[in-house]
Enzyme design. Structure first.
Site, PDB file in Angstrom:
ATOM      1  N   SER A 112      43.057  11.447  -0.914  1.00  0.00           N
ATOM      2  CA  SER A 112      44.342  11.982  -1.355  1.00  0.00           C
ATOM      3  C   SER A 112      44.834  11.091  -2.479  1.00  0.00           C
ATOM      4  O   SER A 112      44.402   9.932  -2.603  1.00  0.00           O
ATOM      5  CB  SER A 112      45.341  11.921  -0.196  1.00  0.00           C
ATOM      6  OG  SER A 112      46.678  12.093  -0.652  1.00  0.00           O
ATOM      7  N   TYR A 154      49.948   8.558   7.405  1.00  0.00           N
ATOM      8  CA  TYR A 154      49.043   9.304   6.517  1.00  0.00           C
ATOM      9  C   TYR A 154      48.594   8.448   5.329  1.00  0.00           C
ATOM     10  O   TYR A 154      47.393   8.356   5.026  1.00  0.00           O
ATOM     11  CB  TYR A 154      49.754  10.569   6.029  1.00  0.00           C
ATOM     12  CG  TYR A 154      48.893  11.479   5.190  1.00  0.00           C
ATOM     13  CD1 TYR A 154      48.059  12.424   5.797  1.00  0.00           C
ATOM     14  CD2 TYR A 154      48.896  11.407   3.802  1.00  0.00           C
ATOM     15  CE1 TYR A 154      47.262  13.261   5.042  1.00  0.00           C
ATOM     16  CE2 TYR A 154      48.105  12.236   3.043  1.00  0.00           C
ATOM     17  CZ  TYR A 154      47.291  13.167   3.663  1.00  0.00           C
ATOM     18  OH  TYR A 154      46.500  13.998   2.901  1.00  0.00           O
TER      19      TYR A 154
HETATM   20  C1  BGC Z   1      49.224  15.700   1.306  1.00  0.00           C
HETATM   21  C2  BGC Z   1      50.142  16.802   0.870  1.00  0.00           C
HETATM   22  C3  BGC Z   1      50.899  16.398  -0.373  1.00  0.00           C
HETATM   23  C4  BGC Z   1      49.956  15.858  -1.439  1.00  0.00           C
HETATM   24  C5  BGC Z   1      50.691  15.296  -2.642  1.00  0.00           C
HETATM   25  C6  BGC Z   1      48.336  15.326   0.161  1.00  0.00           C
HETATM   26  O1  BGC Z   1      47.406  14.366   0.541  1.00  0.00           O
HETATM   27  O2  BGC Z   1      48.457  16.129   2.425  1.00  0.00           O
HETATM   28  O3  BGC Z   1      51.062  17.111   1.906  1.00  0.00           O
HETATM   29  O4  BGC Z   1      51.592  17.519  -0.900  1.00  0.00           O
HETATM   30  O5  BGC Z   1      49.148  14.844  -0.896  1.00  0.00           O
HETATM   31  O6  BGC Z   1      51.756  14.453  -2.296  1.00  0.00           O
END
Ligand code: BGC
Length: 279
Positions: free
Chosen positions: A164, A177
């Site tokens: 991410s 996360y």
């Molecule tokens: C998340 C999303 C988020 C995106 C940008 C991703 O890794 O799961 O919820 O919109 O990152 O912030």
């Protein structure tokens, strides 16, 4: 060589991964679903892993079979060691081996720090980080056992860690996360360093804001989307196919020399967009 651009007849896209065996975790929705379909379109046989949502997984399987390749759905929780061991043993049994592991399954359990329960923290770390560790470990064992088969690919295997932008962008209210994705980045680099001598390529793909069920609230009203677009210099919310295409590219021999890299696919989200007019 697989993926050779000189070969004619079948379009390049359908030859990029011809004969390869791929497993995508969390492949019954969102980025995983688009990735499984794109790998099938590129000629790979594909295992569609899911943990809940068997019907959707079967639909993905049907779509992939439409490309003339093999596919089946496999239920497993990536954070459960025995289930991951069984899942990889089955692809070896059914398809003969595995060439591509896409460790994609992931989730969010958002909360302000002071309200975050240990269960919320642990669930996200277990699925997003430990799950990728288990999938990478089991795939690597088979890659090392089999070694390089030059007719199939220049490498002995490819692992793609779905990361991410939050691998490097802090995210208030999402410490579980963001920590899991930061961990994925270091795990990926460490595994890349450890496995490269075995001709195994480990890389990550780092999506930005992609239209999927994980972040619907961030884009499903005009106001929310307008806010979100302020964070995206390219002024477009991504589609799952944007990520799927990146996975096809990074697992194909066209990118055989790419080892230990995170490919951000984010419309420029990691470019500190706030500084375009400030600072
Ligand atoms: C998340 C999303 C988020 C995106 C940008 C991703 O890794 O799961 O919820 O919109 O990152 O912030």
């Amino acid at each position: 060589m697989a993926g050779s651009v000189e070969e004619s007849g079948t379009p390049l896209i359908a030859r990029l991964l011809r004969g390869q065996k791929a497993l995508v975790t969390g492949a019954n929705s969102g980025i995983g679903k688009a990735t499984a379909i794109a790998l099938g379109r590129a000629g790979a046989d594909v295992v569609v892993n899911y943990v809940v949502g068997a019907d959707e997984a079967e639909k993905v399987v049907e779509q992939i079979r439409g490309f003339g390749v093999n596919a089946y759905a496999h239920e497993a929780d990536v954070s459960d060691e025995d289930q991951v061991v069984d899942m990889v043993a089955r692809i070896v049994r059914e398809f003969g081996t595995i060439d591509i592991m896409v460790a994609n399954a992931g989730l969010q359990r958002d909360s302000a720090l002071v309200d975050m329960t240990l269960a919320q923290w642990q669930k996200v770390i277990d699925v997003n980080l430990t799950g990728q560790f288990l999938c990478a470990r089991e795939a690597a064992k088979e890659f090392m056992r089999r070694g390089v088969v030059p007719e199939v690919s220049r490498s002995a295997g490819k692992i793609v860690c779905m990361s991410s932008v939050h691998q490097i962008v802090p995210w208030a209210g999402h410490v579980n996360y963001a920590s899991s994705k930061g961990g994925v980045g270091m795990m990926m680099q460490t595994l890349a360093q450890e496995l490269a001598p075995h001709h195994i390529r480990v890389n990550a793909v780092g999506p930005g804001a992609i239209r999927t069920p994980i972040n619907t609230a961030a884009w499903d009203t005009p106001d929310a989307e307008a806010e979100l677009l302020k964070l995206i210099p390219y002024r477009r919310v991504g589609d799952p196919e944007d990520i799927a295409n990146a996975v096809v590219a990074i697992t194909s021999d066209l990118l055989d020399y790419v080892v230990g890299t995170t490919l951000y696919v984010d419309g420029g989200m990691t470019l500190f967009p706030g500084f375009a007019t400030g600072g």
